[in-house]
Design a protein around this motif. Structure first.
Motif, PDB file in Angstrom:
ATOM      1  N   MET A 290       1.171  -1.001  -0.024  1.00  0.00           N
ATOM      2  CA  MET A 290       0.328  -0.458   0.062  1.00  0.00           C
ATOM      3  C   MET A 290       1.268   1.054   0.033  1.00  0.00           C
ATOM      4  O   MET A 290       1.968   1.442   0.892  1.00  0.00           O
ATOM      5  N   THR A 291       0.551   2.267  -1.223  1.00  0.00           N
ATOM      6  CA  THR A 291       1.356   3.696  -0.901  1.00  0.00           C
ATOM      7  C   THR A 291       0.002   4.038   0.236  1.00  0.00           C
ATOM      8  O   THR A 291      -0.643   4.102  -0.096  1.00  0.00           O
ATOM      9  N   VAL A 292       1.167   5.119   0.343  1.00  0.00           N
ATOM     10  CA  VAL A 292       0.671   6.485   1.241  1.00  0.00           C
ATOM     11  C   VAL A 292       0.645   7.160   0.371  1.00  0.00           C
ATOM     12  O   VAL A 292       1.478   7.874   0.517  1.00  0.00           O
ATOM     13  N   VAL A 293      -0.446   8.801   0.788  1.00  0.00           N
ATOM     14  CA  VAL A 293       0.067   9.778   1.546  1.00  0.00           C
ATOM     15  C   VAL A 293       1.380  10.201   1.819  1.00  0.00           C
ATOM     16  O   VAL A 293       1.168   9.917   2.749  1.00  0.00           O
ATOM     17  N   GLY A 294       2.097  11.439   0.953  1.00  0.00           N
ATOM     18  CA  GLY A 294       2.903  12.039   1.629  1.00  0.00           C
ATOM     19  C   GLY A 294       3.237  13.000   2.783  1.00  0.00           C
ATOM     20  O   GLY A 294       2.584  13.449   1.703  1.00  0.00           O
ATOM     21  N   ILE A 295       3.369  13.197   4.016  1.00  0.00           N
ATOM     22  CA  ILE A 295       3.569  14.541   4.792  1.00  0.00           C
ATOM     23  C   ILE A 295       4.799  15.240   4.770  1.00  0.00           C
ATOM     24  O   ILE A 295       5.793  14.797   5.381  1.00  0.00           O
TER      25      ILE A 295
ATOM     26  N   VAL B  59       0.671   5.116  13.118  1.00  0.00           N
ATOM     27  CA  VAL B  59       1.435   3.252  13.262  1.00  0.00           C
ATOM     28  C   VAL B  59       2.343   3.225  12.756  1.00  0.00           C
ATOM     29  O   VAL B  59       2.069   1.873  11.417  1.00  0.00           O
ATOM     30  N   GLY B  60       3.422   3.516  11.435  1.00  0.00           N
ATOM     31  CA  GLY B  60       4.768   3.343  11.255  1.00  0.00           C
ATOM     32  C   GLY B  60       4.129   3.480   9.923  1.00  0.00           C
ATOM     33  O   GLY B  60       5.099   2.718   8.731  1.00  0.00           O
ATOM     34  N   GLN B  61       3.032   3.642   9.223  1.00  0.00           N
ATOM     35  CA  GLN B  61       2.367   3.531   7.872  1.00  0.00           C
ATOM     36  C   GLN B  61       2.704   4.702   7.333  1.00  0.00           C
ATOM     37  O   GLN B  61       2.931   4.840   6.315  1.00  0.00           O
ATOM     38  N   ALA B  62       2.577   5.869   8.241  1.00  0.00           N
ATOM     39  CA  ALA B  62       2.779   7.590   7.844  1.00  0.00           C
ATOM     40  C   ALA B  62       4.395   7.374   7.591  1.00  0.00           C
ATOM     41  O   ALA B  62       5.162   7.366   8.350  1.00  0.00           O
TER      42      ALA B  62
ATOM     43  N   SER C  36      -2.673  10.012  10.171  1.00  0.00           N
ATOM     44  CA  SER C  36      -3.435   8.879  11.451  1.00  0.00           C
ATOM     45  C   SER C  36      -4.180   8.437   9.515  1.00  0.00           C
ATOM     46  O   SER C  36      -4.412   7.934   9.451  1.00  0.00           O
ATOM     47  N   MET C  37      -4.778   9.527   8.937  1.00  0.00           N
ATOM     48  CA  MET C  37      -5.072   9.817   8.246  1.00  0.00           C
ATOM     49  C   MET C  37      -4.677   8.767   7.173  1.00  0.00           C
ATOM     50  O   MET C  37      -5.070   8.075   6.379  1.00  0.00           O
ATOM     51  N   ALA C  38      -3.344   9.130   6.249  1.00  0.00           N
ATOM     52  CA  ALA C  38      -2.145   8.337   5.669  1.00  0.00           C
ATOM     53  C   ALA C  38      -1.671   7.813   5.641  1.00  0.00           C
ATOM     54  O   ALA C  38      -1.676   6.811   4.562  1.00  0.00           O
ATOM     55  N   ALA C  39      -2.007   7.167   7.461  1.00  0.00           N
ATOM     56  CA  ALA C  39      -1.909   5.288   7.035  1.00  0.00           C
ATOM     57  C   ALA C  39      -2.988   4.935   6.643  1.00  0.00           C
ATOM     58  O   ALA C  39      -3.234   3.222   6.669  1.00  0.00           O
ATOM     59  N   THR C  40      -4.227   5.150   6.690  1.00  0.00           N
ATOM     60  CA  THR C  40      -5.382   4.289   6.646  1.00  0.00           C
ATOM     61  C   THR C  40      -5.335   4.230   4.718  1.00  0.00           C
ATOM     62  O   THR C  40      -6.308   3.367   4.242  1.00  0.00           O
ATOM     63  N   GLY C  41      -4.761   4.837   4.179  1.00  0.00           N
ATOM     64  CA  GLY C  41      -4.326   4.626   2.418  1.00  0.00           C
ATOM     65  C   GLY C  41      -5.575   5.468   2.165  1.00  0.00           C
ATOM     66  O   GLY C  41      -5.456   5.517   0.993  1.00  0.00           O
ATOM     67  N   ALA C  42      -5.907   6.675   2.402  1.00  0.00           N
ATOM     68  CA  ALA C  42      -6.587   7.745   1.772  1.00  0.00           C
ATOM     69  C   ALA C  42      -6.097   8.161   1.024  1.00  0.00           C
ATOM     70  O   ALA C  42      -4.237   8.934   0.757  1.00  0.00           O
TER      71      ALA C  42
ATOM     72  N   VAL D 190      -6.535  13.211   2.653  1.00  0.00           N
ATOM     73  CA  VAL D 190      -5.790  13.618   3.771  1.00  0.00           C
ATOM     74  C   VAL D 190      -5.548  14.879   4.570  1.00  0.00           C
ATOM     75  O   VAL D 190      -5.619  15.780   5.756  1.00  0.00           O
ATOM     76  N   HIS D 191      -5.574  15.806   3.158  1.00  0.00           N
ATOM     77  CA  HIS D 191      -6.023  16.712   3.191  1.00  0.00           C
ATOM     78  C   HIS D 191      -7.065  17.866   4.584  1.00  0.00           C
ATOM     79  O   HIS D 191      -6.791  18.366   5.223  1.00  0.00           O
ATOM     80  N   ALA D 192      -7.942  17.262   4.111  1.00  0.00           N
ATOM     81  CA  ALA D 192      -9.837  17.652   4.480  1.00  0.00           C
ATOM     82  C   ALA D 192      -9.437  17.123   6.385  1.00  0.00           C
ATOM     83  O   ALA D 192      -9.295  17.692   6.998  1.00  0.00           O
ATOM     84  N   ALA D 193      -8.873  16.294   6.449  1.00  0.00           N
ATOM     85  CA  ALA D 193      -8.361  15.388   7.780  1.00  0.00           C
ATOM     86  C   ALA D 193      -7.105  16.695   8.401  1.00  0.00           C
ATOM     87  O   ALA D 193      -8.167  16.548   9.748  1.00  0.00           O
ATOM     88  N   ALA D 194      -6.075  16.848   7.901  1.00  0.00           N
ATOM     89  CA  ALA D 194      -5.578  17.953   8.893  1.00  0.00           C
ATOM     90  C   ALA D 194      -6.194  19.356   8.687  1.00  0.00           C
ATOM     91  O   ALA D 194      -5.790  20.194   9.974  1.00  0.00           O
ATOM     92  N   GLU D 195      -6.619  19.672   7.874  1.00  0.00           N
ATOM     93  CA  GLU D 195      -7.411  21.023   7.978  1.00  0.00           C
ATOM     94  C   GLU D 195      -8.820  20.960   9.132  1.00  0.00           C
ATOM     95  O   GLU D 195      -9.279  21.434  10.055  1.00  0.00           O
TER      96      GLU D 195
END
Length: 130
Positions: free
Chosen positions: A1-6, A28-31, A105-111, A116-121
């Protein structure tokens, strides 16, 4: 699974590294969270070169979300976006720590990047005194 980078862009290397550390733990180690703090000589300030390197390190192909602390960090993030000429690099209008944690947290789900942007805001909605 790839994830959005931050990428955390801050005037302080220590602050950027600390926020990235907390966000990674909440991811959790995914982001993938990369710090870009301080100027190129390790002092206070911002560096477009450090920010570009952090974006490259965080970019796994699903886009990169930028979080910045203030002033020239925001300008650095905006310059990165303008110069990149890509639509998968976004700056979140979010509190630095809370936004980074929510994004990781959201990126770790594969969103996707928009989620991910909306979660941050959305971190503005989480008040500490209510």
């Amino acid at each position: 699974m790839t994830v959005v980078g931050i990428v955390i862009i801050s005037h302080s290397r220590t602050l950027a590294e600390g926020v990235a550390e907390v966000a990674r733990a909440m991811g959790v180690g995914q982001a993938v969270v990369e710090p870009a703090g301080g100027d190129s000589e390790g002092g206070l300030g911002t560096s477009i070169d450090l920010a570009e390197a952090a974006v490259a390190a965080a970019d796994g192909g699903d886009g990169v979300l930028l979080l910045a602390d203030l002033g020239s960090s925001v300008l650095t993030a905006r310059t990165l976006i303008e110069d990149a000429e890509r639509d998968d690099l976004l700056l979140a209008d979010a509190p630095l720590v809370e936004g980074a944690v929510a994004a990781a947290s959201m990126a770790a789900t594969g969103a996707d990047l928009a989620t991910v942007h909306a979660a941050a805001e959305s971190a503005f909605e989480h008040r500490k005194t209510r």
